[in-house]
Design a protein around this motif. Structure first.
Motif, PDB file in Angstrom:
ATOM      1  N   THR A  33      -8.530  -3.734  -1.186  1.00 15.09           N
ATOM      2  CA  THR A  33      -8.530  -2.437  -1.840  1.00 15.09           C
ATOM      3  C   THR A  33      -9.402  -2.508  -3.082  1.00 15.09           C
ATOM      4  O   THR A  33      -9.186  -3.356  -3.958  1.00 15.09           O
ATOM      5  CB  THR A  33      -7.109  -2.008  -2.239  1.00 15.09           C
ATOM      6  N   ILE A  93       0.842  -1.188   0.000  1.00 18.25           N
ATOM      7  CA  ILE A  93       0.000   0.000   0.000  1.00 18.25           C
ATOM      8  C   ILE A  93       0.881   1.243   0.000  1.00 18.25           C
ATOM      9  O   ILE A  93       1.704   1.434   0.901  1.00 18.25           O
ATOM     10  CB  ILE A  93      -0.930   0.022   1.232  1.00 18.25           C
ATOM     11  N   ASN A  94       0.702   2.080  -1.007  1.00 18.15           N
ATOM     12  CA  ASN A  94       1.375   3.381  -1.073  1.00 18.15           C
ATOM     13  C   ASN A  94       2.884   3.291  -0.849  1.00 18.15           C
ATOM     14  O   ASN A  94       3.476   4.053  -0.082  1.00 18.15           O
ATOM     15  CB  ASN A  94       0.768   4.346  -0.049  1.00 18.15           C
ATOM     16  N   VAL A 104       2.610  -3.789   4.038  1.00 14.01           N
ATOM     17  CA  VAL A 104       1.781  -3.646   5.230  1.00 14.01           C
ATOM     18  C   VAL A 104       1.382  -5.044   5.697  1.00 14.01           C
ATOM     19  O   VAL A 104       0.780  -5.809   4.948  1.00 14.01           O
ATOM     20  CB  VAL A 104       0.535  -2.786   4.951  1.00 14.01           C
ATOM     21  N   SER A 107      -8.405   4.043   6.297  1.00 17.96           N
ATOM     22  CA  SER A 107      -7.804   5.246   5.740  1.00 17.96           C
ATOM     23  C   SER A 107      -7.020   4.885   4.482  1.00 17.96           C
ATOM     24  O   SER A 107      -6.754   3.708   4.197  1.00 17.96           O
ATOM     25  CB  SER A 107      -6.889   5.893   6.776  1.00 17.96           C
ATOM     26  N   ASP A 161      -3.960   5.090   3.803  1.00 16.79           N
ATOM     27  CA  ASP A 161      -2.701   4.368   4.034  1.00 16.79           C
ATOM     28  C   ASP A 161      -2.909   2.984   4.623  1.00 16.79           C
ATOM     29  O   ASP A 161      -1.947   2.248   4.857  1.00 16.79           O
ATOM     30  CB  ASP A 161      -1.769   5.184   4.924  1.00 16.79           C
ATOM     31  N   LYS A 191       4.588   0.950   0.607  1.00 21.04           N
ATOM     32  CA  LYS A 191       4.990   0.228   1.807  1.00 21.04           C
ATOM     33  C   LYS A 191       4.383  -1.178   1.805  1.00 21.04           C
ATOM     34  O   LYS A 191       3.261  -1.382   1.326  1.00 21.04           O
ATOM     35  CB  LYS A 191       4.512   0.954   3.068  1.00 21.04           C
ATOM     36  N   THR A 226       4.580  -2.030   9.265  1.00 18.47           N
ATOM     37  CA  THR A 226       5.007  -1.624   7.926  1.00 18.47           C
ATOM     38  C   THR A 226       6.487  -1.889   7.736  1.00 18.47           C
ATOM     39  O   THR A 226       7.264  -1.975   8.688  1.00 18.47           O
ATOM     40  CB  THR A 226       4.717  -0.138   7.691  1.00 18.47           C
TER      41      THR A 226
END
Length: 434
Positions: free
Chosen positions: A165, A101-102, A106, A188, A190, A104, A129
């Motif tokens: 997601t 995610i973004n 996770v 959220s 992130d 990173k 993370t």
């Protein structure tokens, strides 16, 4: 209705279940993903590596280049080094779920015994993370989904996290088990915080949720029955689908997985061979686009850890996941395999090109393409930075059937990046633009 047809097996090598043989005799609740470095990574509930219990970790990590042979990476959390402060040091860690995610990696996980009380089994879901799928991992410092007190005695079963997601970028967390059912919150951007109140989406018959989206449908897969009863284990994966990530998830007969007489269409169940208790799945995609299900199972002929007859061993299995008439089904309905099977295709001359060295295999037709060194923040290796209105093509001829895949980043200042596959003319190509 025409007879159901399974997808043809992809060309490649072969394998035989359990795929964790030679690495660990036990690998329950597996979660598998492909890292940006091209390797596959698997995570499981903690436990022993051998039948004597001489070596164990509170949660396990492994890596593979082909999904069928695994190498030990150890544990993501170690007491005295990076152990989550809200998990008691005598607790194991259960049911990890891995995502990217973004920029990173996770890792979601369960602390079954937490500092929320001194009662024991007051579970909560945490998140950590890392820049690499192998770690080091940094815990967020507090649970993502805190321990939840029952209305009566004890605590709710806040276990078995599964992040999802959606295609619009919104993120969700499914969790839960027997006693209190399967629940959902929105996360959220992130993926590190919940932003809505929990909502129940499946009855307490189910646990081990996993959600995918396909052809406009959201599929909730979840397991039911006892996971760990040795040779009598009846664990089975069921599915329901919905037009919304919030449900209701209905089975093939239109019965909701949230009903008191819960619905659920079978995805994989025991079939009479040595494998029983097949469940708690995740899904990984090979280089041809074929879905594969990873899940644990019990060998009915060798179900227990030698030093503790009450400990059921659950190694990891891998099998092809087909989609027939809109429903997921393992091996076209044949169930868990115990013979030599065609292995996933995990390499591709076209997809595995890397922007390393001097852009070998890539021709720049317009604009600029600069080769960048390894990006340690995403573990992706070298990458190409395009400038201006750039056009770059692969000089390698694709095979007859093509699957294209690209990881792209659009600058915050704007612009667009696209991929065109097998361009013949303006009306004869496949093009995707971000």
């Amino acid at each position: 209705m025409p007879p159901a047809q399974a997808a043809p097996a992809p060309a490649g090598g072969t394998y035989h279940n359990a795929v964790t043989d030679g690495y660990s005799i036990d690998f329950p609740d597996p979660a598998v993903m492909r890292g940006k470095d091209g390797k596959f990574y698997a995570y499981s509930t903690g436990g022993p590596y051998d039948e004597q219990g001489a070596a164990s970790d509170p949660v396990r990590m492994a890596s593979s280049t082909d999904l069928t042979h695994w190498t030990k990476l150890g544990a993501p959390f170690v007491v005295g080094r990076n152990w989550p402060s809200w998990v008691t040091t005598t607790s194991g860690i259960w049911a990890p779920d891995i995502r990217y995610i973004n920029g990173k990696y996770v890792l979601y996980f369960v602390g079954p015994d937490t500092t929320a009380s001194s009662e024991g089994f007051d579970p909560a879901i945490g998140v950590a993370t890392s820049d690499s799928p192998a770690g080091p991992w940094k815990d967020a410092g507090a649970p993502l989904i805190p321990a939840r007190k029952n209305t009566g005695a004890g605590w709710e079963t806040v276990i078995d996290p599964a992040q999802f997601t959606d295609t619009d970028g919104s993120r969700y967390m499914y969790w839960g088990s027997y006693g209190t059912g399967v629940w959902l919150v929105q996360l959220s951007a992130d993926g590190l915080h919940s932003v809505t109140a929990p909502r129940q989406v499946a009855t307490s018959r189910f646990e081990g949720a996993y959600v995918v989206k396909r052809d406009g449908w959201y599929y909730l897969m979840a397991s039911s029955a006892n996971c760990c009863a040795g040779p009598t284990t009846g664990y089975t994966v069921f599915a329901g689908r919905s037009k919304s990530p919030w449900g209701p998830f209905l089975d093939r007969d239109g019965v909701s997985m949230a009903d008191s007489r819960a619905g659920g269409t079978i995805v994989v169940a025991q079939n009479g061979n040595r494998w029983v208790g097949v469940g708690h799945n995740s899904i990984v995609v090979d280089r041809t686009g074929q879905d594969w299900m990873t899940y644990h199972a019990v060998d009915r002929n060798q179900p227990y850890l030698q030093v503790s007859p009450g400990f059921t061993m659950r190694p990891m299995l891998l099998d092809r996941l087909d989609w027939i008439n809109g429903w997921p089904i393992v091996r076209g309905g044949a169930g868990p395999s115990d013979d030599v099977e065609q292995a996933p295709v995990t390499t591709s001359a076209l997809l595995d090109q890397k922007f390393d060295g001097a852009s070998a295999g890539v021709k720049v037709l317009a604009g600029g393409l600069a080769v960048q060194p390894s990006d340690t923040k995403s573990d992706s290796g070298g990458f190409a930075a395009l400038t201006g209105t750039s056009v770059a093509v692969s000089s390698k001829a694709p095979p007859q059937d093509v699957r294209a895949q690209a990881d792209v980043r659009v600058p915050a200042s704007g612009g667009s990046v696209g991929v065109t596959v097998r361009y013949a003319d303006a009306r004869n190509n496949v093009r995707a633009v971000v």
